[in-house]
Each structure stands twice: as structure tokens, then as C-alpha cells.
Motif scaffolding. Structure first.
Motif, PDB file in Angstrom:
ATOM      1  N   ASP A 139     -20.947 -18.084  15.803  1.00 25.66           N
ATOM      2  CA  ASP A 139     -20.977 -18.795  14.552  1.00 25.66           C
ATOM      3  C   ASP A 139     -21.759 -18.197  13.545  1.00 25.66           C
ATOM      4  O   ASP A 139     -21.475 -18.159  12.495  1.00 25.66           O
ATOM      5  CB  ASP A 139     -21.557 -20.460  15.037  1.00 25.66           C
ATOM      6  CG  ASP A 139     -22.689 -20.168  15.828  1.00 25.66           C
ATOM      7  OD1 ASP A 139     -22.728 -18.906  16.547  1.00 25.66           O
ATOM      8  OD2 ASP A 139     -23.467 -21.104  16.202  1.00 25.66           O
ATOM      9  N   GLY A 140     -22.942 -17.654  14.051  1.00 24.24           N
ATOM     10  CA  GLY A 140     -23.904 -17.122  13.151  1.00 24.24           C
ATOM     11  C   GLY A 140     -23.294 -15.778  12.564  1.00 24.24           C
ATOM     12  O   GLY A 140     -23.564 -15.756  11.318  1.00 24.24           O
ATOM     13  N   ASP A 141     -22.704 -15.225  13.317  1.00 22.36           N
ATOM     14  CA  ASP A 141     -22.069 -13.778  12.874  1.00 22.36           C
ATOM     15  C   ASP A 141     -21.189 -14.196  11.623  1.00 22.36           C
ATOM     16  O   ASP A 141     -21.138 -13.614  10.723  1.00 22.36           O
ATOM     17  CB  ASP A 141     -21.060 -13.022  14.180  1.00 22.36           C
ATOM     18  CG  ASP A 141     -22.045 -12.629  15.161  1.00 22.36           C
ATOM     19  OD1 ASP A 141     -23.411 -12.377  14.997  1.00 22.36           O
ATOM     20  OD2 ASP A 141     -21.496 -12.383  16.169  1.00 22.36           O
ATOM     21  N   GLU A 142     -20.054 -15.082  11.693  1.00 23.48           N
ATOM     22  CA  GLU A 142     -19.051 -15.135  10.981  1.00 23.48           C
ATOM     23  C   GLU A 142     -19.573 -15.739   9.588  1.00 23.48           C
ATOM     24  O   GLU A 142     -19.238 -15.315   8.281  1.00 23.48           O
ATOM     25  CB  GLU A 142     -18.095 -16.121  11.318  1.00 23.48           C
ATOM     26  CG  GLU A 142     -18.548 -17.667  11.762  1.00 23.48           C
ATOM     27  CD  GLU A 142     -17.443 -18.351  12.704  1.00 23.48           C
ATOM     28  OE1 GLU A 142     -16.700 -17.640  13.143  1.00 23.48           O
ATOM     29  OE2 GLU A 142     -17.657 -19.360  12.868  1.00 23.48           O
ATOM     30  N   ASP A 143     -20.580 -16.591   9.474  1.00 28.55           N
ATOM     31  CA  ASP A 143     -21.534 -16.957   8.256  1.00 28.55           C
ATOM     32  C   ASP A 143     -22.041 -15.618   7.673  1.00 28.55           C
ATOM     33  O   ASP A 143     -22.075 -15.739   6.410  1.00 28.55           O
ATOM     34  CB  ASP A 143     -22.339 -17.967   8.805  1.00 28.55           C
ATOM     35  CG  ASP A 143     -21.548 -19.341   9.236  1.00 28.55           C
ATOM     36  OD1 ASP A 143     -20.468 -19.553   8.818  1.00 28.55           O
ATOM     37  OD2 ASP A 143     -22.290 -20.152   9.851  1.00 28.55           O
ATOM     38  N   ALA A 144     -22.795 -15.134   8.428  1.00 26.83           N
ATOM     39  CA  ALA A 144     -23.645 -13.810   7.704  1.00 26.83           C
ATOM     40  C   ALA A 144     -22.544 -12.890   7.045  1.00 26.83           C
ATOM     41  O   ALA A 144     -22.772 -12.278   6.010  1.00 26.83           O
ATOM     42  CB  ALA A 144     -24.252 -13.115   8.819  1.00 26.83           C
ATOM     43  N   ILE A 145     -21.311 -12.692   7.670  1.00 16.74           N
ATOM     44  CA  ILE A 145     -20.403 -11.564   7.156  1.00 16.74           C
ATOM     45  C   ILE A 145     -19.898 -12.311   5.980  1.00 16.74           C
ATOM     46  O   ILE A 145     -19.568 -11.505   4.883  1.00 16.74           O
ATOM     47  CB  ILE A 145     -19.413 -11.329   8.137  1.00 16.74           C
ATOM     48  CG1 ILE A 145     -20.361 -10.390   9.213  1.00 16.74           C
ATOM     49  CG2 ILE A 145     -18.546 -10.224   7.584  1.00 16.74           C
ATOM     50  CD1 ILE A 145     -19.441 -10.099  10.512  1.00 16.74           C
ATOM     51  N   LEU A 146     -19.530 -13.637   6.024  1.00 13.41           N
ATOM     52  CA  LEU A 146     -18.863 -14.164   4.880  1.00 13.41           C
ATOM     53  C   LEU A 146     -20.127 -14.072   3.598  1.00 13.41           C
ATOM     54  O   LEU A 146     -19.669 -13.626   2.427  1.00 13.41           O
ATOM     55  CB  LEU A 146     -18.526 -15.609   4.836  1.00 13.41           C
ATOM     56  CG  LEU A 146     -18.042 -16.314   3.879  1.00 13.41           C
ATOM     57  CD1 LEU A 146     -16.555 -15.900   3.445  1.00 13.41           C
ATOM     58  CD2 LEU A 146     -18.126 -17.947   4.046  1.00 13.41           C
ATOM     59  N   GLY A 147     -21.436 -14.177   3.968  1.00 10.52           N
ATOM     60  CA  GLY A 147     -22.352 -14.194   2.988  1.00 10.52           C
ATOM     61  C   GLY A 147     -22.487 -12.601   2.253  1.00 10.52           C
ATOM     62  O   GLY A 147     -22.737 -12.366   1.182  1.00 10.52           O
ATOM     63  N   MET A 148     -22.346 -11.884   3.282  1.00  5.75           N
ATOM     64  CA  MET A 148     -22.168 -10.344   2.941  1.00  5.75           C
ATOM     65  C   MET A 148     -21.231 -10.081   1.935  1.00  5.75           C
ATOM     66  O   MET A 148     -21.341  -9.392   0.813  1.00  5.75           O
ATOM     67  CB  MET A 148     -21.828  -9.278   3.971  1.00  5.75           C
ATOM     68  CG  MET A 148     -22.862  -9.007   5.050  1.00  5.75           C
ATOM     69  SD  MET A 148     -22.194  -7.757   6.207  1.00  5.75           S
ATOM     70  CE  MET A 148     -23.196  -8.320   7.821  1.00  5.75           C
ATOM     71  N   ILE A 149     -19.987 -10.588   2.043  1.00 13.29           N
ATOM     72  CA  ILE A 149     -18.914 -10.366   1.225  1.00 13.29           C
ATOM     73  C   ILE A 149     -19.126 -10.853  -0.386  1.00 13.29           C
ATOM     74  O   ILE A 149     -19.122 -10.216  -1.300  1.00 13.29           O
ATOM     75  CB  ILE A 149     -17.672 -10.977   1.765  1.00 13.29           C
ATOM     76  CG1 ILE A 149     -17.373  -9.923   2.839  1.00 13.29           C
ATOM     77  CG2 ILE A 149     -16.433 -10.892   0.739  1.00 13.29           C
ATOM     78  CD1 ILE A 149     -15.761 -10.923   3.707  1.00 13.29           C
ATOM     79  N   TYR A 150     -19.743 -12.232  -0.174  1.00 11.96           N
ATOM     80  CA  TYR A 150     -20.087 -12.881  -1.677  1.00 11.96           C
ATOM     81  C   TYR A 150     -21.306 -12.051  -2.410  1.00 11.96           C
ATOM     82  O   TYR A 150     -21.324 -12.090  -3.447  1.00 11.96           O
ATOM     83  CB  TYR A 150     -20.304 -14.422  -1.426  1.00 11.96           C
ATOM     84  CG  TYR A 150     -19.095 -15.013  -1.457  1.00 11.96           C
ATOM     85  CD1 TYR A 150     -18.760 -15.674  -2.469  1.00 11.96           C
ATOM     86  CD2 TYR A 150     -18.378 -15.252  -0.466  1.00 11.96           C
ATOM     87  CE1 TYR A 150     -17.532 -16.632  -2.461  1.00 11.96           C
ATOM     88  CE2 TYR A 150     -17.065 -15.843  -0.392  1.00 11.96           C
ATOM     89  CZ  TYR A 150     -16.868 -16.483  -1.391  1.00 11.96           C
ATOM     90  OH  TYR A 150     -15.587 -17.093  -1.348  1.00 11.96           O
ATOM     91  N   LEU A 151     -22.165 -11.795  -1.475  1.00 15.09           N
ATOM     92  CA  LEU A 151     -23.231 -10.690  -2.087  1.00 15.09           C
ATOM     93  C   LEU A 151     -22.751  -9.495  -2.702  1.00 15.09           C
ATOM     94  O   LEU A 151     -23.220  -9.052  -3.578  1.00 15.09           O
ATOM     95  CB  LEU A 151     -24.257 -10.243  -0.960  1.00 15.09           C
ATOM     96  CG  LEU A 151     -25.314 -11.656  -0.607  1.00 15.09           C
ATOM     97  CD1 LEU A 151     -26.257 -11.282   0.464  1.00 15.09           C
ATOM     98  CD2 LEU A 151     -26.181 -12.020  -1.863  1.00 15.09           C
ATOM     99  N   SER A 152     -21.612  -8.828  -1.804  1.00 12.26           N
ATOM    100  CA  SER A 152     -21.012  -7.647  -2.363  1.00 12.26           C
ATOM    101  C   SER A 152     -20.322  -7.885  -3.830  1.00 12.26           C
ATOM    102  O   SER A 152     -20.517  -7.306  -4.749  1.00 12.26           O
ATOM    103  CB  SER A 152     -20.133  -7.114  -1.347  1.00 12.26           C
ATOM    104  OG  SER A 152     -19.616  -6.009  -2.012  1.00 12.26           O
ATOM    105  N   GLU A 153     -19.688  -8.964  -3.686  1.00 14.24           N
ATOM    106  CA  GLU A 153     -18.795  -9.453  -5.028  1.00 14.24           C
ATOM    107  C   GLU A 153     -19.956  -9.786  -6.151  1.00 14.24           C
ATOM    108  O   GLU A 153     -19.805  -9.260  -7.485  1.00 14.24           O
ATOM    109  CB  GLU A 153     -17.851 -10.525  -4.788  1.00 14.24           C
ATOM    110  CG  GLU A 153     -16.855 -10.514  -3.724  1.00 14.24           C
ATOM    111  CD  GLU A 153     -15.637  -9.783  -4.574  1.00 14.24           C
ATOM    112  OE1 GLU A 153     -15.747  -9.583  -5.834  1.00 14.24           O
ATOM    113  OE2 GLU A 153     -14.782  -9.294  -3.566  1.00 14.24           O
ATOM    114  N   ALA A 154     -21.016 -10.459  -6.173  1.00 12.11           N
ATOM    115  CA  ALA A 154     -21.821 -10.676  -6.916  1.00 12.11           C
ATOM    116  C   ALA A 154     -22.631  -9.342  -7.499  1.00 12.11           C
ATOM    117  O   ALA A 154     -23.007  -9.515  -8.592  1.00 12.11           O
ATOM    118  CB  ALA A 154     -23.031 -11.524  -6.422  1.00 12.11           C
ATOM    119  N   GLN A 155     -22.486  -8.302  -6.906  1.00 10.01           N
ATOM    120  CA  GLN A 155     -23.102  -6.969  -7.406  1.00 10.01           C
ATOM    121  C   GLN A 155     -22.123  -6.118  -7.917  1.00 10.01           C
ATOM    122  O   GLN A 155     -22.221  -5.023  -8.239  1.00 10.01           O
ATOM    123  CB  GLN A 155     -23.734  -6.284  -6.544  1.00 10.01           C
ATOM    124  CG  GLN A 155     -25.046  -6.922  -5.624  1.00 10.01           C
ATOM    125  CD  GLN A 155     -25.449  -6.302  -4.382  1.00 10.01           C
ATOM    126  OE1 GLN A 155     -26.240  -5.361  -4.535  1.00 10.01           O
ATOM    127  NE2 GLN A 155     -24.848  -6.638  -3.355  1.00 10.01           N
TER     128      GLN A 155
END
Length: 679
Positions: A302-318
Motif C-alpha cells: 500500500d505504501g509503495d504504490e502511493d509513493a510511486i504514484l507521487g513520484m510520477i506526478y512530481l516528475s510531471e510537475a518538473q
């Protein structure tokens, strides 16, 4: 209605009660349910009769004054105060535990004076209901208006208070081992508490990274820096303490290969080295690891999937810098391998499709075998439906497909026979996990959306140490085999409770991010053959939960009658009836009684069900429901005031994620945002 028993007289609302009976020290209102302005004080399971429920009230450790017994659930609700409303409800008996000097029920129940009969009046014809609303043709769901946005802002502010600068709880990672975006960014952590939490756990870190990712993509530049600080802490948890072989990842801490080699225990690759020398992947579930004995180890899905989704959105934001994309891709591969079992842990349906089932983490659950090198460390064949995050998996799949480079092929784990795996196989594994997850949800949930904390996915191979073979993971779901059970985290098998509570917002996110694709789900029978009669999807699941409120709450948000009298806050007791006294919270798929709705971590996720359109509601109607839920808490004094407005770690995590979903803050990448509705 008036009941005369000797010199005693009881008054009751004839619309709410069929009979009032005095029995000893108890007053019984048959076919009647009591409602209060505050949560009940307690409830007891397996109470055989209304008389026993009254006895529970009389012997309570607090001054219990009233009670309601629900026959179907054999559940007794007790309260120290008097009800403010009673309604007619079959299968319910309510009453007072001790005779007062005057046996008249509280004012809301007093009989009006008898009036002479009048001629019936033919009511005016009701206006025709609105035409059914077709589902949106593009991604995005429905969102509440300003009230929902204010609730998210209030809970987000409180959630961010749980962020701290690293105090040594997680290992530090040098700038040279990270993408350039991390230069000058300090490490942050989310401090958790309660239950299996305490210290820094991946669940809280995952929520933080995901929430900041969605804020960042919406233009919040502060969220980029905050999210990167949390992500830096995550990378420290992937790398692990210097006193153990690094990277630590989801391994067992005995060797580097435990996290980097697919053929070493535990099965799968959980950390992958990048060109800068640092590792990306999934993290050990709890830090400092010395808080467990033996030391905390293994990832948590559960924690892994939420963190990796956040990684993707942080990447897109940059703007997706190349070195950051590399970091994200390694995380996506690690999750697929460590937590889903890619490339070799699967079952094959009769049509040849491979089903991957999310594990409890890198070391246990899902389809891991009971024997051999890779056997599950905890109860085998155990599955948590709320770990299933189909919208996340689609985002992972599409990001990998869009940004894949030939050099990323070297990151992919090999098959156990030594042959290389491919990008296409990984994308198919994500699709297989989505198909499997929805089928397991179908067989482990009720029409209300209630779903079990833990359910079985037993599909054992003839060779009990084998990782793959023909089989159907949901052949006996919700049970492990014909009648077995399993559990973890101290929560009950087959009960809608804390571990199951996240399911609604995870499915709601799938609908928001992929409205069209999430509406196309093939349901298979117990033998793995397509069932042409089964209609199921993200929208189906969410609509069932929304209908539970529409049909069984004691108010209608569309009419505006859910507010407490003379107040701007929602009268929560009117909503609680939908799940605490309503039907369909248990069924053959969810055999055990549910946790009370009055826990914030139970109630808030259910509110997200209204992001999917219902044929019976307009978008504005759905928005009114979302804003009604958002009005439960008053933030005018800083800390939220209300019946289910908590600031403790686990509850707050569900409140901030749920309101993020309700407010339209979950944005599809390159798609259409949610339809915002101000009412």
C-alpha cells in the motif's frame, strides 16, 4: 399511539412505532430506530434479543439512558443521552433502560392532538425525474464545490503538520546518488502513530508523497520542494541503514541480493541501481528498523504504490527531467516485481491471460507458495482488497510505455529460467493485476461497497513450491480454500473494517483517472471463464456505495435536509444510519460484522463514491452530496470540530486523501480534470 399499563402512560410517534411495551425496567419501541446528535457511546455484537440489549444498557459502565437493537445484525447500540429523533425501521427495537418519573418519551416523539378526520387531498403530480445522465466521454469524475475544497485545505494543513525534518529516523542519501532535482532539498519524514504504526512507516510516507504530487501538478511550487523532501526520505528507506547490506529495499537485510536479485529470497527485485550509483525502488516498511524484533523488514504494497504514484506526478510537475524519469522507471519496475510478483508469480486463466495478484508486501501474501525457496513468511493466500489500486497501476503502465528507453531494458528482472523479461510483459502484468483485482473485489464485496479486511486468493499449484501454473485466484474468495480464513494487522477476516476502509477512494481514483477504461472490466466465473451476466466496474462499485446513502441515510443532500437544525454543520447521525443500521454491510462475500461508521477512517473514504455519476442524480446533485459530507467538520477554529473530525495519524490520513479525491484535486495526466460543482 398510547399504551396504558396500569397507571403508566407512554406517548409515541405513530409514524415511527408500531407498539410501545413496558417490561420490567425497560421501555420497548417496536420497529423503531433512535437517532442522536452525537455518536453512540458503545455497541455490542452477538446480542440475542432486545431484552438483552436493554440489559447491556442497564449494566453499562456509564449512565446509559437509551438503546437500539438491530435484529439482523444482532447488534446493540447504547447511548448515555436521549434520542432527538425516532423513525420507523423494521427489524429494529429501541427503548429506555430505566423508568423515569414520567414515562413520556422526549419531545420529538410526543403525539400531536387528535384531529377530526378530513377528506383526503389528491397530491399534485410530481415533476418527471431528470433523464439519465450518460457517463462522461473523457477522463475525470465529479467534484464538490467550495465546501469540499475548504475541507481538503483544512485537512491538508493538519496533515502537513506531521511532516518533520529527518531526525535520524531514516538514513540520509547523498546528492551524488540522486537526480539533480534533489540538490539543496532537505530530507523530510512523516511521523506516524497507533496500531502497527509508530516511527516512520511507508504508509504515511506514501500518502505524503502522493498528496504533494497532486498538489505539485496543480501548480503548487511549495509542494514540489516538500514532495522532493519526502521522496528523499523514501530513498533513504530504500537504501537502508549502513549497518546492513545495502540496498535494504524489500529484502530481509541478510544480503544485497535479497533486494536486487530476482532469484534470491524474497522473490522479486525491490531496488534497482541507477547511473548515478543510487538505488530506486520500494522501501522497508518501518524505520528505524530496530523498532521491531527481529528488525523490521520487507516492503508494504500500500505504501509503495502511493509513493510511486507521487513520484510520477512530481516528475510531471518538473517537466520530466531525464534523470528523474530514470528514477521513476526503476520504481515502477521494482513495484511490479517485489509487490506484484513480476515476472514469474502468476496464475494462467483458461484463455491464457496471466493474473498477477498484489501481495501484502515483498515477503508474504498474494500468490506466494506455501513451500520452497520463496514461501510466504506470513499466512499464505492472504489478500487485502484495499491494497488494490487500479488507477495507480494504469498510471505506472502508461508512464513506463511513454518514457521507455532501450537502456531501461537492463533494469528489468530476468525470468527464473534466465531469459530476459520485456517491457511488454511488464505492461501486461499491470493489466493482469487490474483484471485480477477487480475480480477479487467482485467476489469479496457487498452491494453497499463493504469489503473484507482480508480475504483468500488460494490457487495452489500441484507443485506447492511453484510460482506459476494454471489457476483462478478468486476460485474460493472470500475464503482461503473452501472455508479457511486469514488475517493480519490485528483486523478481522471478512469484515468491513480499518484495513478495508481505503478501498472506496482507491477505486474512486481509478474512475477519475481512467473513467472510460475503468468502465470496461471482464468478470470471470469461479472457473476462470468470462461471465456474460456479470456487470461490474469502478463505476458499478462506487454507485453501489453511493446508493447506500441515497436509500438508507435519514436525509437527502439534494433536498438540503442533512444539516443539523439551526447549524451549518451536517447532522452526522442522519448519515450514519446508511451503514451502521442499513442493510448490505454483510453478505456471503463479507460474512462478518462491520466496524462502526463513526470511526473517521471508516466514514470519510465512503464519501468519495459520489465522484462517479449516478443515473438518478445530476452532476449538481452529486456535488451537493459531496459538499454535505465536507460540511461535517468546522475548521473556523483551526482544528476541526465535529463528530468524525480527527487529527490522529491514521484517521487524518484517510480524511486528507478522501477530501483530495472529493475536491477535484486528483488530476488525470494529460486528461480532463474532474467536473467541479459549486452548490
Amino acid at each position: 399511539m398510547t399504551a396504558h399499563l396500569g397507571s403508566r402512560v407512554l406517548h409515541g410517534d405513530t409514524n415511527a412505532t408500531q407498539a410501545l411495551v413496558l417490561a420490567g425496567e425497560c421501555t420497548f419501541a417496536m420497529e423503531t430506530e433512535f437517532f442522536y446528535t452525537e455518536p453512540v457511546d458503545d455497541y455490542t455484537e452477538n446480542v440475542a434479543s432486545a431484552e438483552d440489549c436493554c440489559q447491556k444498557c442497564q449494566t453499562a459502565s456509564y449512565p446509559c439512558r437509551s438503546w437500539t437493537w438491530v435484529k439482523r445484525l444482532r447488534r446493540c447500540f447504547t447511548k448515555s443521552g436521549h434520542p432527538v429523533e425516532a423513525v420507523h425501521k423494521e427489524g429494529h427495537v429501541s427503548g429506555f433502560s430505566r423508568m423515569r418519573g414520567d414515562t413520556t418519551l422526549p419531545p420529538p416523539f410526543t403525539m400531536p392532538p387528535t384531529l377530526p378526520p378530513v377528506e383526503p387531498v389528491t397530491p399534485a403530480p410530481m415533476p418527471a425525474p431528470p433523464a439519465p445522465r450518460p457517463p462522461p466521454s473523457s477522463p475525470g469524475g465529479i467534484a464538490g464545490g467550495q465546501k469540499a475544497r475548504d475541507a481538503f485545505a483544512g485537512f491538508l494543513s493538519l496533515w502537513r503538520d506531521s511532516y518533520q525534518d529527518n531526525d535520524g529516523s531514516v538514513p540520509e542519501v547523498q546528492d551524488s546518488a540522486l537526480p539533480g532535482s534533489f540538490a539543496g532539498i532537505g530530507t523530510k519524514i512523516v511521523v506516524s502513530s497507533g496500531g502497527a504504526a509508530g516511527g516512520v512507516v511507508t504508509e504515511g510516507m506514501g500518502y505524503g508523497i502522493m498528496v504533494e504530487g497532486f498538489k505539485a501538478i496543480s501548480g503548487d511550487h511549495t509542494a514540489i520542494a516538500t514532495g522532493l523532501g519526502l521522496l528523499r526520505g523514501w530513498m533513504g528507506m530504500v537504501n537502508g541503514p549502513a549497518t546492513y547490506p545495502q540496498p535494504f529495499g524489500g529484502g530481509n537485510g541478510k544480503s544485497m541480493e535479497a533486494s536486487t536479485a530476482v532469484d534470491s529470497y524474497p522473490y522479486g527485485v525491490s531496488a534497482i541501481k541507477g547511473p548515478e550509483g543510487g538505488y530506486s525502488g520500494v522501501a522497508g516498511w518501518k524505520f528505524p528498523i530496530e523498532q521491531c524484533y527481529p528488525p523490521c523488514q520487507g516492503s508494504a504494497t500500500d505504501g509503495d504504490e502511493d509513493a510511486i504514484l507521487g513520484m510520477i506526478y512530481l516528475s510531471e510537475a518538473q517537466g520530466n527531467p531525464a534523470d528523474f524519469v530514470d528514477l521513476v522507471v526503476r520504481g515502477i519496475i521494482s513495484f511490479a516485481s517485489a509487490d506484484l510478483g513480476f515476472p514469474d508469480l502468476y496464475r494462467t486463466l483458461p484463455n491464457g491471460q496471466r493474473m498477477f495478484v498484489p501481495k501484502g508486501g515483498s515477503q508474504w501474501g498474494g500468490l506466494l507458495p506455501t513451500e520452497g525457496k520463496f514461501k510466504s513468511t506470513q499466512e499464505p493466500w492472504c489478500y487485502n482488497p484495499s491494497y488494490f489500486a487500479p488507477g495507480h497501476y494504469r498510471v505506472f503502465r502508461d508512464f513506463a510505455r511513454k518514457y521507455w528507453k532501450r537502456e531501461f531494458d537492463t533494469y528489468l528482472p530476468k525470468h527464473l529460467d534466465g531469459n530476459p523479461s520485456t517491457l511488454q510483459e511488464m505492461l501486461a502484468a499491470y493489466d493482469g493485476s487490474i483484471s485480477a483485482g477487480y475480480n477479487i473485489l467482485y467476489y469479496s464485496s457487498c452491494s453497499s461497497g463493504a469489503v473484507g479486511n482480508w480475504v483468500g486468493v488460494k490457487a495452489e499449484c500441484t507443485d506447492k513450491s511453484a510460482l506459476n501454473c494454471p489457476g483462478v485466484p478468486w476460485a474460493t474468495t472470500p475464503y482461503v480454500g473452501e472455508s479457511g480464513t486469514c488475517s493480519a494487522s490485528g483486523t478481522t477476516f471478512g469484515s468491513y473494517g480499518p484495513d478495508a476502509s481505503r478501498t472506496p477512494w482507491r477505486i474512486a481514483m481509478d474512475y477519475i483517472l481512467y473513467a472510460n477504461e475503468s468502465s470496461r472490466v471482464t468478470i470471470y466465473d469461479r472457473e476462470g471463464k468470462p461471465d456474460p451476466n456479470a456487470v461490474y466496474s469502478a463505476k458499478t462499485y462506487l454507485n453501489g456505495m453511493a446508493k447506500q446513502y441515497i436509500e438508507h441515510a435519514q436525509c437527502d443532500a439534494v433536498k438540503g435536509d442533512c444539516m443539523a437544525a439551526g447549524m451549518t454543520k451536517t447532522a452526522t447521525y442522519k448519515l450514519a444510519a446508511a451503514f451502521d443500521q442499513g442493510p448490505h454491510t454483510t453478505c456471503s462475500n463479507v460474512p462478518n460484522a462491520a466496524q462502526s461508521w463513526w470511526a473517521a477512517f471508516m466514514a470519510w473514504p465512503t464519501f468519495t463514491s459520489f465522484v462517479a455519476p449516478l443515473d438518478s442524480l445530476t452532476e449538481s446533485d452529486s456535488g451537493r452530496w459531496l459538499d454535505t459530507f465536507a460540511s461535517i467538520c468546522d475548521f473556523s477554529g483551526g482544528k476541526p470540530q465535529g463528530d468524525i473530525c480527527s487529527i490522529s495519524y491514521f484517521e487524518l490520513g484517510q480524511e486528507v486523501v478522501a477530501t483530495m479525491v472529493m475536491s477535484g484535486a486528483v488530476l488525470p495526466l494529460g486528461g480532463t480534470p474532474a467536473t467541479l460543482v459549486d452548490v
